[in-house]
Enzyme design. Sequence first.
Site, PDB file in Angstrom:
ATOM      1  N   MET A 121      -6.492 -22.142  49.188  1.00 49.89           N
ATOM      2  CA  MET A 121      -6.568 -23.505  48.659  1.00 49.89           C
ATOM      3  C   MET A 121      -5.232 -24.029  48.141  1.00 49.89           C
ATOM      4  SD  MET A 121      -9.561 -24.438  49.234  1.00 49.89           S
ATOM      5  CE  MET A 121      -9.804 -25.937  48.315  1.00 49.89           C
TER       6      MET A 121
ATOM      7  N   SER B 140     -14.138 -23.160  41.556  1.00 46.39           N
ATOM      8  CA  SER B 140     -15.287 -23.692  42.289  1.00 46.39           C
ATOM      9  C   SER B 140     -16.588 -23.390  41.554  1.00 46.39           C
ATOM     10  CB  SER B 140     -15.334 -23.089  43.696  1.00 46.39           C
ATOM     11  OG  SER B 140     -15.289 -21.696  43.620  1.00 46.39           O
TER      12      SER B 140
ATOM     13  N   HIS C 261     -11.594 -30.154  41.663  1.00 44.75           N
ATOM     14  CA  HIS C 261     -12.193 -29.248  42.649  1.00 44.75           C
ATOM     15  C   HIS C 261     -12.058 -29.808  44.066  1.00 44.75           C
ATOM     16  CE1 HIS C 261     -15.988 -27.163  44.368  1.00 44.75           C
ATOM     17  NE2 HIS C 261     -14.920 -26.450  44.588  1.00 44.75           N
TER      18      HIS C 261
ATOM     19  N   ASN D  20     -12.687 -27.136  50.993  1.00 43.55           N
ATOM     20  CA  ASN D  20     -11.990 -26.475  52.085  1.00 43.55           C
ATOM     21  C   ASN D  20     -12.551 -26.956  53.427  1.00 43.55           C
ATOM     22  OD1 ASN D  20     -10.522 -24.634  53.530  1.00 43.55           O
ATOM     23  ND2 ASN D  20     -11.682 -22.825  52.861  1.00 43.55           N
TER      24      ASN D  20
ATOM     25  N   GLU E 197     -13.978 -33.283  43.407  1.00 47.01           N
ATOM     26  CA  GLU E 197     -14.752 -33.401  42.169  1.00 47.01           C
ATOM     27  C   GLU E 197     -13.788 -33.272  40.981  1.00 47.01           C
ATOM     28  OE1 GLU E 197     -19.154 -31.621  43.266  1.00 47.01           O
ATOM     29  OE2 GLU E 197     -17.586 -30.184  42.813  1.00 47.01           O
TER      30      GLU E 197
ATOM     31  N   ASN F 166     -21.552 -27.882  45.459  1.00 43.53           N
ATOM     32  CA  ASN F 166     -21.996 -26.506  45.693  1.00 43.53           C
ATOM     33  C   ASN F 166     -23.412 -26.284  45.194  1.00 43.53           C
ATOM     34  OD1 ASN F 166     -19.649 -25.822  46.926  1.00 43.53           O
ATOM     35  ND2 ASN F 166     -18.718 -24.847  45.143  1.00 43.53           N
TER      36      ASN F 166
HETATM   37  P1  NAI Z   1      -7.032 -16.837  47.361  1.00 44.58           P
HETATM   38  O1  NAI Z   1      -7.473 -15.481  46.997  1.00 44.58           O
HETATM   39  O2  NAI Z   1      -6.854 -17.180  48.788  1.00 44.58           O
HETATM   40  O3  NAI Z   1      -5.656 -17.167  46.623  1.00 44.58           O
HETATM   41  C1  NAI Z   1      -5.432 -16.897  45.286  1.00 44.58           C
HETATM   42  C2  NAI Z   1      -3.946 -16.660  45.106  1.00 44.58           C
HETATM   43  O4  NAI Z   1      -3.660 -16.619  43.724  1.00 44.58           O
HETATM   44  C3  NAI Z   1      -3.450 -15.367  45.701  1.00 44.58           C
HETATM   45  O5  NAI Z   1      -2.436 -15.654  46.630  1.00 44.58           O
HETATM   46  C4  NAI Z   1      -2.928 -14.581  44.516  1.00 44.58           C
HETATM   47  O6  NAI Z   1      -1.752 -13.826  44.833  1.00 44.58           O
HETATM   48  C5  NAI Z   1      -2.610 -15.679  43.544  1.00 44.58           C
HETATM   49  N1  NAI Z   1      -2.600 -15.267  42.150  1.00 44.58           N
HETATM   50  C6  NAI Z   1      -3.496 -14.507  41.488  1.00 44.58           C
HETATM   51  N2  NAI Z   1      -3.149 -14.406  40.196  1.00 44.58           N
HETATM   52  C7  NAI Z   1      -2.022 -15.132  40.033  1.00 44.58           C
HETATM   53  C8  NAI Z   1      -1.174 -15.419  38.920  1.00 44.58           C
HETATM   54  N3  NAI Z   1      -1.425 -14.932  37.707  1.00 44.58           N
HETATM   55  N4  NAI Z   1      -0.094 -16.191  39.122  1.00 44.58           N
HETATM   56  C9  NAI Z   1       0.181 -16.669  40.343  1.00 44.58           C
HETATM   57  N5  NAI Z   1      -0.585 -16.440  41.420  1.00 44.58           N
HETATM   58  C10 NAI Z   1      -1.667 -15.673  41.266  1.00 44.58           C
HETATM   59  O7  NAI Z   1      -8.048 -17.818  46.655  1.00 44.58           O
HETATM   60  P2  NAI Z   1      -8.543 -19.265  47.101  1.00 44.58           P
HETATM   61  O8  NAI Z   1      -9.641 -19.145  48.051  1.00 44.58           O
HETATM   62  O9  NAI Z   1      -7.365 -20.089  47.430  1.00 44.58           O
HETATM   63  O10 NAI Z   1      -9.176 -19.779  45.735  1.00 44.58           O
HETATM   64  C11 NAI Z   1      -8.385 -20.226  44.675  1.00 44.58           C
HETATM   65  C12 NAI Z   1      -9.243 -21.021  43.726  1.00 44.58           C
HETATM   66  O11 NAI Z   1      -9.797 -22.125  44.428  1.00 44.58           O
HETATM   67  C13 NAI Z   1     -10.419 -20.240  43.190  1.00 44.58           C
HETATM   68  O12 NAI Z   1     -10.643 -20.642  41.873  1.00 44.58           O
HETATM   69  C14 NAI Z   1     -11.581 -20.668  44.085  1.00 44.58           C
HETATM   70  O13 NAI Z   1     -12.819 -20.549  43.449  1.00 44.58           O
HETATM   71  C15 NAI Z   1     -11.219 -22.105  44.329  1.00 44.58           C
HETATM   72  N6  NAI Z   1     -11.787 -22.692  45.540  1.00 44.58           N
HETATM   73  C16 NAI Z   1     -11.808 -21.987  46.708  1.00 44.58           C
HETATM   74  C17 NAI Z   1     -12.331 -22.558  47.859  1.00 44.58           C
HETATM   75  C18 NAI Z   1     -12.323 -21.822  49.156  1.00 44.58           C
HETATM   76  O14 NAI Z   1     -12.968 -22.265  50.106  1.00 44.58           O
HETATM   77  N7  NAI Z   1     -11.606 -20.726  49.271  1.00 44.58           N
HETATM   78  C19 NAI Z   1     -12.900 -23.927  47.858  1.00 44.58           C
HETATM   79  C20 NAI Z   1     -12.759 -24.590  46.580  1.00 44.58           C
HETATM   80  C21 NAI Z   1     -12.243 -23.980  45.467  1.00 44.58           C
END
Ligand code: NAI
Length: 662
Positions: free
Chosen positions: A325, A426, A447, A450, A459, A497
């Site tokens: 994201m 999310s 929010h 994807n 949102e 969601n």
């Molecule tokens: P992801 O796992 O692909 O990416 C998360 C990233 O955060 C990783 O690259 C990780 O290295 C980095 N990270 C972790 N701790 C960190 C820190 N302390 N400082 C800097 N970077 C750090 O996760 P994704 O899917 O992108 O999700 C991110 C957020 O977006 C979550 O809260 C998720 O619930 C939300 N979200 C995800 C959706 C999806 O379809 N994947 C849709 C809508 C919201």
Amino acid sequence: MANEPLDLVDWRFTIDFEGIAWAVFDRAGESVNALGRRPLEELEHIIQWIAAQAKVNGVRGLGILSGKENCFVVGADINEFDEFDTEESVSSTINTVTEILNKIEGLEITVVCGINGACLGGGLELALACHYRVATSVDITRIGFPEVKLGIIPGFNGTARAIRQVGPVFALQNMLNGSMLSASVSRKAGYIDELVENSAQLRWRVRKAILSESKSRPVKSISFIMTKWPFRSFIANKISKEVGKKINPEHYPAPFQLIKLFKHCGGSHKALKLAETKAFAPLMLSETSRNLRRVFKLSEQLKAQAPRNIRFKPLRVHVIGAGVMGADIAGYCVAAGMQASLQDLSTDILKSGLKKQEKLFKKRFKTSSEYNAAKSRLIADPEGKYIARADIIIEAVVEKLDVKQELLATIEPSLKPGAVLCTNTSSLMIEEIAKKLQDKDRLIGIHFFNPVEKMPLVEVIRGVGSRDKDIHRGCIFVRSIGKLPLIVKSSPGFLVNRVLTPYMFAAFQRLEAGEDMMQIDQAAKVFGMPIGPIELADRVGLDVCLHVSKILNKDFNLPSLARLLANDKLGKKSGEGFYVWKDNAPITSIVNTEQSYLCQLGHELLKPLVVECIRCRDEKIVGSSDLIDAGVIFGTGFAPFRGGPLEYAKSFNKTATNYHFT
Ligand code: NAI
């Protein structure tokens, strides 16, 4: 010579010292020009006056301009559409308008329009009735026919005039996809005869065109052969087949009606004009058009969530987390003109997140200087040095409460005053994530869905203590990147969601009970959903679905799902989930099931979603019932022609006895 010979409210009419009459459309009390009843009546008076008095008063030509800064004419006034209830009343109004346009076209003096900003629908139909068209080549000048998006066709003889002017192939494509063309594309196509660099030059060039009695010539191209039989039939059938692959004529009849008109009457301009007028009224009175107009108004309501009277212009965004994201959010902000800094713990993830955005920039920016400028606006910032300068900070790290809490508490002292602190969570509660902040009321949710590039809704989550000022700024940020904000209460699953979860759950249960998954997905599509619930689950990721379901106390504790998860079959991202995925699409086969069964199944499948929407309405998760419909249409793609889940529930209750949504 007469000056202001008419008593007008929405137009200014003057005749200058060279004998040029100027009709300037400047609809009173509105920020844009729409062709409503009064402006059309006044235009009729202007044209009548010209027809009767031009010779006597030595008028040499008529220039039609707009008094609005960024808009020529956005189209007919759709707010007035709801006042019509019979085909006769629609046809009579349409006939009056087409008569006015015919009179403009038939005037002996040269009529030239000058276009700056939106020239859409009825606005383009007015322009096409003029003898010559000059437009500014600036970015805000957009030309097109968005009618099919409202369930109608161009009805002021725009269908016939467009086909005559630019040829049937281009005109049909343009009308069928409802796209807005840039000034240069419109010039090449033949809608526009001449371009000027900016609005300051417009009136002067219109004057020159009038004095030299310029006349537009329809573009001569090979595509005119297509108006002849049997080419016409061949091309119409081909286009109809293509359109039929994307949409169902029962749900969206207007595009098919347009093709039919061309097929049967496209050989004669006169016959096409008559047939177009006749075809318009039933489409405008249809349930589909009523609901699509509703969707348009709902999008306006979403835009209004961002107040106009608050001064906040976000220019710099900082995103933490460069995963699925975060990287796309940063890239999207850059594509919208902002500067974005992107931070991640992993240098590799950061690099690949930045690299991924090049595809978007290539699509958005056609010149290398624009493309390079975009690339330089996207900054790798592994240490978070840019946080202190950012207007908006979006946390998009892993969905773990303690990780988010720690991170936000660490960066809080670096934020500049007035910066908006957001989380892209999310599923977690905003007030929980904010617990370790000094200023616990500072956090809001932003929010995104994807894929970020495609999903129009964002949102904006209001935590228990979130301040209005931050919520409003969050909405302004969302608008400034061209998305639609929806303010939602911080509660499990927020809106989108939450309503999707029981819908998917019910589909999984059917699967478990032996129903074929492709049949389930096909039934949802027959209902009008863009994809079915099983494919949706695969796209979202089965692990994510399971996680969200737990948060909503609807644990997807089903053997088929557990088996897939145990084998790391997480859906599209791992190449296999319920479906096997190839080239970003699930491998499917044809479903040979009775249409009536699919229809019935589609309604059954969507029932849990509708019921959940009703609960959200009662719990006031968002500001109104309309906003529930808006959120679910723009957040899930819920069949737009049904007007939204709550609207659908109302209409369904009227017609069905065995279904009751209360
Ligand atoms: P992801 O796992 O692909 O990416 C998360 C990233 O955060 C990783 O690259 C990780 O290295 C980095 N990270 C972790 N701790 C960190 C820190 N302390 N400082 C800097 N970077 C750090 O996760 P994704 O899917 O992108 O999700 C991110 C957020 O977006 C979550 O809260 C998720 O619930 C939300 N979200 C995800 C959706 C999806 O379809 N994947 C849709 C809508 C919201």
